[in-house]
Enzyme design. Structure first.
Site, PDB file in Angstrom:
ATOM      1  N   GLU A 105       0.923  -1.589   0.478  1.00  0.00           N
ATOM      2  CA  GLU A 105       0.281  -0.283  -0.387  1.00  0.00           C
ATOM      3  C   GLU A 105       0.932   1.080   0.518  1.00  0.00           C
ATOM      4  OE1 GLU A 105      -2.787  -0.192   3.079  1.00  0.00           O
ATOM      5  OE2 GLU A 105      -4.331  -2.058   1.979  1.00  0.00           O
ATOM      6  N   HIS A 110       9.555  -1.300   2.492  1.00  0.00           N
ATOM      7  CA  HIS A 110       9.454  -0.916   3.730  1.00  0.00           C
ATOM      8  C   HIS A 110       9.428  -3.037   4.497  1.00  0.00           C
ATOM      9  CE1 HIS A 110       5.537  -0.825   2.325  1.00  0.00           C
ATOM     10  NE2 HIS A 110       4.774  -1.744   3.686  1.00  0.00           N
ATOM     11  N   HIS A 112       8.178  -4.960   7.070  1.00  0.00           N
ATOM     12  CA  HIS A 112       7.090  -5.430   8.642  1.00  0.00           C
ATOM     13  C   HIS A 112       8.032  -6.047   9.032  1.00  0.00           C
ATOM     14  CE1 HIS A 112       3.607  -4.201   6.642  1.00  0.00           C
ATOM     15  NE2 HIS A 112       4.146  -4.616   5.596  1.00  0.00           N
TER      16      HIS A 112
HETATM   17  P1  AMP Z   1       2.353  -2.286   3.604  1.00  0.00           P
HETATM   18  O1  AMP Z   1       0.987  -2.780   2.643  1.00  0.00           O
HETATM   19  O2  AMP Z   1       3.006  -3.762   3.143  1.00  0.00           O
HETATM   20  O3  AMP Z   1       2.554  -1.000   2.580  1.00  0.00           O
HETATM   21  O4  AMP Z   1       1.971  -1.809   4.400  1.00  0.00           O
HETATM   22  C1  AMP Z   1       2.489  -0.489   4.451  1.00  0.00           C
HETATM   23  C2  AMP Z   1       1.850  -0.423   6.085  1.00  0.00           C
HETATM   24  O5  AMP Z   1       2.028   1.256   6.632  1.00  0.00           O
HETATM   25  C3  AMP Z   1       0.749  -0.354   7.057  1.00  0.00           C
HETATM   26  O6  AMP Z   1       0.827  -1.624   8.077  1.00  0.00           O
HETATM   27  C4  AMP Z   1       0.329   0.801   7.609  1.00  0.00           C
HETATM   28  O7  AMP Z   1      -0.250   0.945   8.868  1.00  0.00           O
HETATM   29  C5  AMP Z   1       1.513   1.372   7.475  1.00  0.00           C
HETATM   30  N1  AMP Z   1       1.242   2.670   7.739  1.00  0.00           N
HETATM   31  C6  AMP Z   1       0.891   3.983   7.165  1.00  0.00           C
HETATM   32  N2  AMP Z   1       0.551   4.845   7.334  1.00  0.00           N
HETATM   33  C7  AMP Z   1       1.447   4.593   8.366  1.00  0.00           C
HETATM   34  C8  AMP Z   1       2.029   6.170   9.533  1.00  0.00           C
HETATM   35  N3  AMP Z   1       1.578   7.604   8.758  1.00  0.00           N
HETATM   36  N4  AMP Z   1       2.679   5.441  10.301  1.00  0.00           N
HETATM   37  C9  AMP Z   1       3.080   4.139  10.414  1.00  0.00           C
HETATM   38  N5  AMP Z   1       2.942   3.092   9.577  1.00  0.00           N
HETATM   39  C10 AMP Z   1       1.916   3.465   8.584  1.00  0.00           C
END
Ligand code: AMP
Length: 125
Positions: A105, A110, A112
């Site tokens: 998203e 990144h 996790h």
């Molecule tokens: P992904 O689907 O791997 O791109 O995950 C994106 C992650 O970013 C999700 O787990 C969101 O909860 C996290 N996320 C989005 N905006 C923020 C933010 N401002 N600070 C910390 N985490 C975020």
């Protein structure tokens, strides 16, 4: 909404804005190559994101275009964060979503880092 993991880098993405200090984060660790902070919507008792400082869209982008120093520095930072959070002995999970099928998203690479409980099956379904 899922994003393309191989498109051009969007410097306005939320993690780019965190790196520039335009948005806050709950920082866990920072060095020359990486920033680690708590996920805003944690899916485990420990849910930390580790991001490289450079403008990489996804793991696909980082693994092909990152320098040796960036890749080494980032990888060591991920390991260090897990160690500092005392996740090594109980164990933890690393995950990186790439592109639409991966459910990515945020279009800044990144990893996790999940821990703090037994994490169960690798995929939900
Ligand atoms: P992904 O689907 O791997 O791109 O995950 C994106 C992650 O970013 C999700 O787990 C969101 O909860 C996290 N996320 C989005 N905006 C923020 C933010 N401002 N600070 C910390 N985490 C975020």
């Amino acid at each position: 909404m899922a994003v393309n993991g191989t498109g051009p880098y969007d410097p306005q993405n939320v993690f780019a804005r965190i790196l520039r200090g335009e948005l806050p984060c709950k920082k866990v660790y920072e060095d020359e190559y990486a920033l680690a902070f708590h996920d805003i919507a944690p899916k485990a008792p420990v849910h930390v994101l580790v991001i490289p400082k450079g403008p990489f869209v996804s793991f696909a982008d980082f693994s092909s275009k990152g320098t040796e120093a960036e890749i080494t520095g980032f990888t060591r930072a991920v390991g260090r964060v897990a160690r500092d959070l005392n996740l090594e002995a109980p164990g933890y999970r690393l995950l990186s979503n790439v592109g639409v099928a991966g459910g990515q998203e945020v279009p800044h690479f990144h990893v996790h880092l999940f821990g703090g409980r037994a994490l169960g099956a690798m995929l939900a379904g």
